[in-house]
Design an enzyme around this catalytic site. Structure first.
Site, PDB file in Angstrom:
ATOM      1  N   ASP A 194     -40.138  76.142 -19.242  1.00  0.00           N
ATOM      2  CA  ASP A 194     -39.441  76.603 -18.030  1.00  0.00           C
ATOM      3  C   ASP A 194     -38.108  77.185 -18.491  1.00  0.00           C
ATOM      4  OD1 ASP A 194     -38.700  76.860 -15.269  1.00  0.00           O
ATOM      5  OD2 ASP A 194     -37.588  74.991 -15.383  1.00  0.00           O
ATOM      6  N   SER A 195     -37.409  77.831 -17.559  1.00  0.00           N
ATOM      7  CA  SER A 195     -36.064  78.310 -17.870  1.00  0.00           C
ATOM      8  C   SER A 195     -35.109  77.138 -18.097  1.00  0.00           C
ATOM      9  CB  SER A 195     -35.530  79.151 -16.709  1.00  0.00           C
ATOM     10  OG  SER A 195     -35.400  78.334 -15.562  1.00  0.00           O
ATOM     11  N   GLY A 234     -33.971  83.671 -12.569  1.00  0.00           N
ATOM     12  CA  GLY A 234     -34.180  84.264 -11.236  1.00  0.00           C
ATOM     13  C   GLY A 234     -33.793  85.724 -11.080  1.00  0.00           C
ATOM     14  N   CYS A 263     -42.943  77.483 -14.444  1.00  0.00           N
ATOM     15  CA  CYS A 263     -41.857  78.270 -13.879  1.00  0.00           C
ATOM     16  C   CYS A 263     -42.504  79.389 -13.062  1.00  0.00           C
ATOM     17  CB  CYS A 263     -41.038  78.857 -15.030  1.00  0.00           C
ATOM     18  SG  CYS A 263     -39.732  79.981 -14.509  1.00  0.00           S
ATOM     19  N   ASN A 264     -42.201  79.427 -11.766  1.00  0.00           N
ATOM     20  CA  ASN A 264     -42.786  80.468 -10.909  1.00  0.00           C
ATOM     21  C   ASN A 264     -42.318  81.851 -11.329  1.00  0.00           C
ATOM     22  OD1 ASN A 264     -44.036  79.072  -8.193  1.00  0.00           O
ATOM     23  ND2 ASN A 264     -42.421  77.838  -9.085  1.00  0.00           N
ATOM     24  N   THR A 265     -41.042  81.936 -11.709  1.00  0.00           N
ATOM     25  CA  THR A 265     -40.453  83.233 -12.054  1.00  0.00           C
ATOM     26  C   THR A 265     -41.084  83.779 -13.335  1.00  0.00           C
ATOM     27  OG1 THR A 265     -38.411  82.267 -11.179  1.00  0.00           O
ATOM     28  CG2 THR A 265     -38.225  84.407 -12.256  1.00  0.00           C
ATOM     29  N   GLU A 299     -29.566  71.970 -13.112  1.00  0.00           N
ATOM     30  CA  GLU A 299     -29.194  72.059 -14.539  1.00  0.00           C
ATOM     31  C   GLU A 299     -27.937  71.238 -14.837  1.00  0.00           C
ATOM     32  OE1 GLU A 299     -30.958  73.411 -17.138  1.00  0.00           O
ATOM     33  OE2 GLU A 299     -32.466  73.508 -15.551  1.00  0.00           O
ATOM     34  N   CYS A 302     -40.050  77.161  -6.541  1.00  0.00           N
ATOM     35  CA  CYS A 302     -39.381  77.143  -7.844  1.00  0.00           C
ATOM     36  C   CYS A 302     -39.450  75.703  -8.333  1.00  0.00           C
ATOM     37  CB  CYS A 302     -37.928  77.584  -7.678  1.00  0.00           C
ATOM     38  SG  CYS A 302     -36.886  77.250  -9.116  1.00  0.00           S
ATOM     39  N   THR A 303     -39.758  75.528  -9.596  1.00  0.00           N
ATOM     40  CA  THR A 303     -40.016  74.175 -10.090  1.00  0.00           C
ATOM     41  C   THR A 303     -38.759  73.303 -10.184  1.00  0.00           C
ATOM     42  OG1 THR A 303     -39.919  74.996 -12.370  1.00  0.00           O
ATOM     43  CG2 THR A 303     -42.091  74.882 -11.338  1.00  0.00           C
ATOM     44  N   HIS A 304     -37.605  73.919 -10.067  1.00  0.00           N
ATOM     45  CA  HIS A 304     -36.383  73.107 -10.026  1.00  0.00           C
ATOM     46  C   HIS A 304     -36.228  72.396  -8.669  1.00  0.00           C
ATOM     47  CE1 HIS A 304     -35.098  75.418 -13.567  1.00  0.00           C
ATOM     48  NE2 HIS A 304     -34.057  74.608 -13.690  1.00  0.00           N
TER      49      HIS A 304
HETATM   50  N1  DGL Z   1     -37.777  76.956 -12.434  1.00  0.00           N
HETATM   51  C1  DGL Z   1     -38.013  78.336 -12.370  1.00  0.00           C
HETATM   52  C2  DGL Z   1     -38.962  78.771 -11.289  1.00  0.00           C
HETATM   53  O1  DGL Z   1     -39.847  78.074 -10.995  1.00  0.00           O
HETATM   54  C3  DGL Z   1     -36.900  79.286 -12.660  1.00  0.00           C
HETATM   55  C4  DGL Z   1     -35.606  79.132 -11.996  1.00  0.00           C
HETATM   56  C5  DGL Z   1     -34.599  80.077 -12.594  1.00  0.00           C
HETATM   57  O2  DGL Z   1     -34.381  80.002 -13.796  1.00  0.00           O
HETATM   58  O3  DGL Z   1     -34.063  80.906 -11.851  1.00  0.00           O
HETATM   59  O4  DGL Z   1     -38.894  79.813 -10.731  1.00  0.00           O
END
Ligand code: DGL
Length: 249
Positions: free
Chosen positions: A6-7, A39, A69-71, A147, A179-181
């Site tokens: 992930d990011s 993002g 990570c969706n992005t 984060e 978003c996984t966060h």
């Molecule tokens: N956790 C990530 C997602 O699912 C990325 C969030 C990010 O880095 O902007 O999209």
């Protein structure tokens, strides 16, 4: 060994669901937090990072990779599948179950700018959400909160409330966490919504899909649990959230 990246720390919300189904596997996790957030970054930048990280994970022994990570999934999964000979499992905002669950007919989608403008998401929305109203919002500042390890309290509530309010005011009773966060902020999201909302996270469905693919491809090894954490930046928050999570699963 299952590779996850992930990011940043967000992919641990996906690991949590995978671990529930596959507690005896070996894992390697990569947080690209030196480049977080993804993002607003370009597709080219994210694809380059995803390729470099995948190459590293495969070199360490990963035989399947979860792009948690969706992005990054939206930007890079087709390139990864074309380039590497192993299987990649990606994330996608859970619009379909949300559209089936809503009672008000209004679904809120919280995600990053990169995910919301990607053709993958737009196609899913066109396909599954024709009979409901979709209200989208970027979870502004959410990734930075996670984060920094700030998951609750006044600072988190002030930031989260700004992105939740427009969804609630539009009548959303169901919110997709795209978003996984964001699942790490679930309690703060519920609190700031001020009314009952259903939060939809795609991680449990992704974990189930991963299990099925691993069964089909003979990738379940059951050689005892282990986790190696790697990050491109400071690893303090990653380790803290991981340690909390592994103790409470
Ligand atoms: N956790 C990530 C997602 O699912 C990325 C969030 C990010 O880095 O902007 O999209």
């Amino acid at each position: 060994m299952i590779g996850i990246f992930d990011s940043g720390t967000g992919g641990l919300s996906v690991f949590r669901e995978i671990f529930r189904l596959l507690p005896e596997e070996r894992y390697i996790y990569y947080s690209d937090n030196a480049n977080c957030p993804y993002g607003e970054k370009t597709k080219e930048f994210i694809t380059d990072r995803a390729r470099a990280i995948s190459s590293f994970l495969i070199g360490q022994g990963a035989d399947i990779i979860v792009v948690a990570c969706n992005t990054a999934t939206a930007a890079a999964i087709s390139s990864l599948r074309a380039e590497f000979p192993i299987c990649f499992i990606g994330m996608e905002p859970a619009v379909k179950p949300a559209a089936q669950k809503t009672r008000t007919g209004v679904v809120g989608v919280l995600a990053t700018a990169g995910t919301l403008k990607a053709s993958k998401y737009i196609d899913t929305r066109e396909k599954w959400a024709q009979d409901v109203k979709i209200v989208e919002h970027i979870g502004q500042g959410f990734v930075e909160l996670v984060e920094n390890g700030i998951l609750e309290g006044p600072e988190a509530e002030t930031i989260v409330e700004k992105s939740i309010r427009p969804l609630i005011e539009a009548g959303a009773d169901t919110i997709v966490l795209g978003c996984t966060h964001y699942p790490f902020l679930a309690e703060t999201i519920r609190k700031t919504a001020g009314c009952p909302v259903e939060l939809i996270d795609s991680a449990p469905a992704v974990a189930k899909h991963l299990l099925e693919v691993m069964q089909e491809k003979g990738l379940i090894h059951m050689d005892g649990f282990s986790m190696t954490l790697h990050s491109s930046g400071d690893s303090t928050t990653l380790e803290r959230i991981y340690n909390n999570l592994i103790q409470t699963i």
